[in-house]
Design a protein around this motif. Structure first.
Motif, short mmCIF file in Angstrom:
data_model
loop_
_atom_site.label_atom_id
_atom_site.label_comp_id
_atom_site.label_asym_id
_atom_site.label_seq_id
_atom_site.Cartn_x
_atom_site.Cartn_y
_atom_site.Cartn_z
N LEU A 210 0.82 -1.21 0.00
CA LEU A 210 0.00 0.00 0.00
C LEU A 210 0.85 1.26 0.00
CD1 LEU A 210 -2.87 -1.04 2.44
CD2 LEU A 210 -2.84 -1.11 -0.05
N HIS A 211 1.98 1.23 0.69
CA HIS A 211 2.86 2.40 0.72
C HIS A 211 3.42 2.68 -0.67
CE1 HIS A 211 6.83 4.41 1.82
NE2 HIS A 211 5.90 5.26 2.19
N LYS A 212 3.88 1.64 -1.34
CA LYS A 212 4.42 1.82 -2.70
C LYS A 212 3.32 2.28 -3.66
CE LYS A 212 7.83 -1.86 -1.98
NZ LYS A 212 8.31 -3.19 -2.42
N PHE A 312 -9.28 7.69 -1.44
CA PHE A 312 -8.93 7.69 -0.02
C PHE A 312 -7.58 7.04 0.26
CE2 PHE A 312 -8.99 5.50 4.12
CZ PHE A 312 -9.14 6.60 4.96
N GLY A 313 -7.37 5.82 -0.21
CA GLY A 313 -6.19 5.06 0.17
C GLY A 313 -4.88 5.76 -0.13
N ARG A 314 -4.79 6.40 -1.29
CA ARG A 314 -3.51 7.01 -1.68
C ARG A 314 -3.11 8.17 -0.77
NH1 ARG A 314 -3.54 11.63 -5.28
NH2 ARG A 314 -5.67 12.32 -5.79
N HIS A 315 -4.05 8.72 -0.02
CA HIS A 315 -3.75 9.84 0.86
C HIS A 315 -3.26 9.39 2.24
CE1 HIS A 315 -5.40 12.50 -2.11
NE2 HIS A 315 -6.57 11.88 -2.09
N GLN A 316 -3.14 8.06 2.46
CA GLN A 316 -2.73 7.54 3.76
C GLN A 316 -1.25 7.14 3.77
OE1 GLN A 316 -5.22 7.88 5.99
NE2 GLN A 316 -6.33 8.62 4.17
N ALA A 322 4.29 4.03 8.34
CA ALA A 322 4.48 3.57 9.73
C ALA A 322 4.18 2.09 9.86
CB ALA A 322 3.61 4.40 10.67
N LEU A 323 3.06 1.66 9.29
CA LEU A 323 2.60 0.29 9.47
C LEU A 323 3.41 -0.74 8.67
CD1 LEU A 323 -1.24 0.95 9.50
CD2 LEU A 323 0.13 0.07 11.40
N GLU A 339 -6.55 4.60 14.15
CA GLU A 339 -6.72 5.89 13.47
C GLU A 339 -7.10 5.67 12.01
OE1 GLU A 339 -6.91 9.75 12.25
OE2 GLU A 339 -7.02 8.91 14.28
N LEU A 340 -6.50 4.68 11.36
CA LEU A 340 -6.83 4.38 9.97
C LEU A 340 -8.28 3.92 9.85
CD1 LEU A 340 -5.98 4.06 7.02
CD2 LEU A 340 -5.12 1.79 7.58
N HIS A 341 -8.74 3.08 10.78
CA HIS A 341 -10.12 2.62 10.77
C HIS A 341 -11.08 3.79 10.97
CE1 HIS A 341 -13.80 0.54 12.18
NE2 HIS A 341 -13.39 -0.43 11.38
N ARG A 342 -10.74 4.66 11.92
CA ARG A 342 -11.59 5.82 12.19
C ARG A 342 -11.69 6.72 10.96
NH1 ARG A 342 -11.20 10.77 12.68
NH2 ARG A 342 -8.93 10.71 12.47
N ALA A 343 -10.55 6.99 10.31
CA ALA A 343 -10.54 7.86 9.13
C ALA A 343 -11.31 7.23 7.98
CB ALA A 343 -9.09 8.13 8.71
N THR A 344 -11.19 5.92 7.81
CA THR A 344 -11.92 5.22 6.75
C THR A 344 -13.42 5.30 6.98
OG1 THR A 344 -10.06 3.66 6.63
CG2 THR A 344 -12.05 3.07 5.43
#
Length: 362
Positions: A210-212, A312-316, A322-323, A339-344
């Motif tokens: 996901l980071h890449k 959404f995903g690309r902005h994380q 970190a993960l 925090e990721l779950h809350r933002a989603t």
């Protein structure tokens, strides 16, 4: 009526662990999961989820009903082996012999996964080879493989892939069924995680992809990015997570090993049978089910998943960065995941139950 509550499955896990250790005398955790989580244990209605088996194992250790001995193998690695506790009279030698044998088998298996300057990582390379051959076979269905000769992709758009080379990547061209014209091509980054453990949303391997992918999407937002993860096995909560974030997962249900003259086939079969690794497979050939998936499911789901990732995903990126750290402590990982779950949930509304507060991960 059979109960399907989490507590009932933990109780089944406890019973299965005790039965297995009584039968085998000693077993490492990966063997417990292979025999109890990959397939139903004896008369169990279905396999037990790894996170519930982990809870069962921790309870038994805390209660002193099982023990664990950690020893160093000849290869220098530490292997923990479980046994029944207290050790009954006359059983010490049997347990010691079984534990030594299991440590030897684990050391062999790990040697295929470690790699060295004299031998490649046969397990990592095996998974990548199978995926590459499967992707090449899917080319007639709209895929333009970026590196058809070797698979690994280090640069896209004449720039290094953000976050490191990908195991594979392709352009996917789909058709607008109404106008019969090509749509904007999808960029498909692919990571292969040919690991034994079942992947959950807390595992770092998912975030490497996901980071890449997020870095690529942010650098060139004009092209929709559809990340794909290929692994041996993913938990259904990882699928909920993928649906929410906008990426796809394919389970091979096999752990591939690259063919090599350095593998003693007798030793290989001993690892398969004595550790319960029934899905361990020597091959570098395509997986027909993966070819069908690339050719069918990915085409159908691209228009649903890629927009979510681009929206959404690309902005994380910071969260994914970190993960993806393998050594990130659980208490810190939990904060990022929650925090990721809350933002989603704030962005999309109703999302899956994959937050750490909602499930105890294995």
């Amino acid at each position: 009526m059979v109960s399907n509550s989490a507590g009932a499955w933990v109780s089944r896990g406890r019973a299965a662990i005790l039965e297995l250790l009584a039968e085998q005398h000693a077993a490492p955790v990966v063997e417990l999961e292979a025999r109890i989580c990959d397939r139903p244990w004896r008369d169990q209605p279905k396999p037990i989820d790894p996170h519930l088996l982990t809870k069962a194992r921790k309870e038994l250790l805390t209660e002193g009903l099982i023990g664990e001995v950690v020893a160093t193998t000849r290869g220098g690695g530490e292997v923990g082996v479980l046994h029944l506790s207290p050790i009954r009279r006359g059983m010490a030698r049997s347990i010691e012999d079984a534990a030594a044998r299991k440590r030897l088998l684990i050391a062999r298996w790990k040697s295929w996964a470690r790699g060295s300057k004299h031998m490649p990582n046969l397990i990592g390379s095996g998974g990548e080879a199978v995926v590459h051959q499967s992707l090449l076979a899917s080319a007639p269905y709209g895929y333009r493989v970026l590196q058809p000769t070797r698979g690994e992709v280090a640069t896209i758009f004449e720039q290094p892939v953000p976050g490191g080379a990908l195991d594979n990547a392709a352009w996917l061209l789909t058709m607008d069924l109404r106008t019969q014209t090509p749509t904007t091509p999808y960029l498909v980054p692919i990571e292969v995680k040919n690991v034994r453990h079942t992947l959950y949303p807390n595992h770092w391997e998912i975030y490497q992809l996901l980071h890449k992918a997020a870095g690529l999407a942010n650098a060139h937002p004009e092209y929709p990015v559809l990340p794909i993860l290929v692994c041996r096995k993913a938990h259904y909560r990882a699928r909920e997570f993928a649906k929410d974030l906008g990426f796809l997962i394919f389970d091979t249900h096999d752990q591939y090993v690259l063919p090599s003259e350095r593998i003693d086939l007798t030793h290989f079969e001993e690892v398969r049978t004595e550790l319960g690794f029934a899905d361990l497979t020597i091959t570098n050939q395509l997986n027909p089910h993966l070819v069908d998936w690339f050719s069918g499911v990915v085409h159908r789901e691209a228009q649903r998943y890629a927009p979510r990732f681009m929206e959404f995903g690309r902005h994380q990126v910071e969260t994914f960065a970190a993960l993806r750290r393998e050594r990130l402590r659980w208490r810190h990982r939990t904060v990022w995941l929650e925090e990721l779950h809350r933002a989603t949930e704030e962005h999309f509304g109703n999302v899956g139950s994959w937050a750490p507060s909602e499930v105890e991960y294995g």
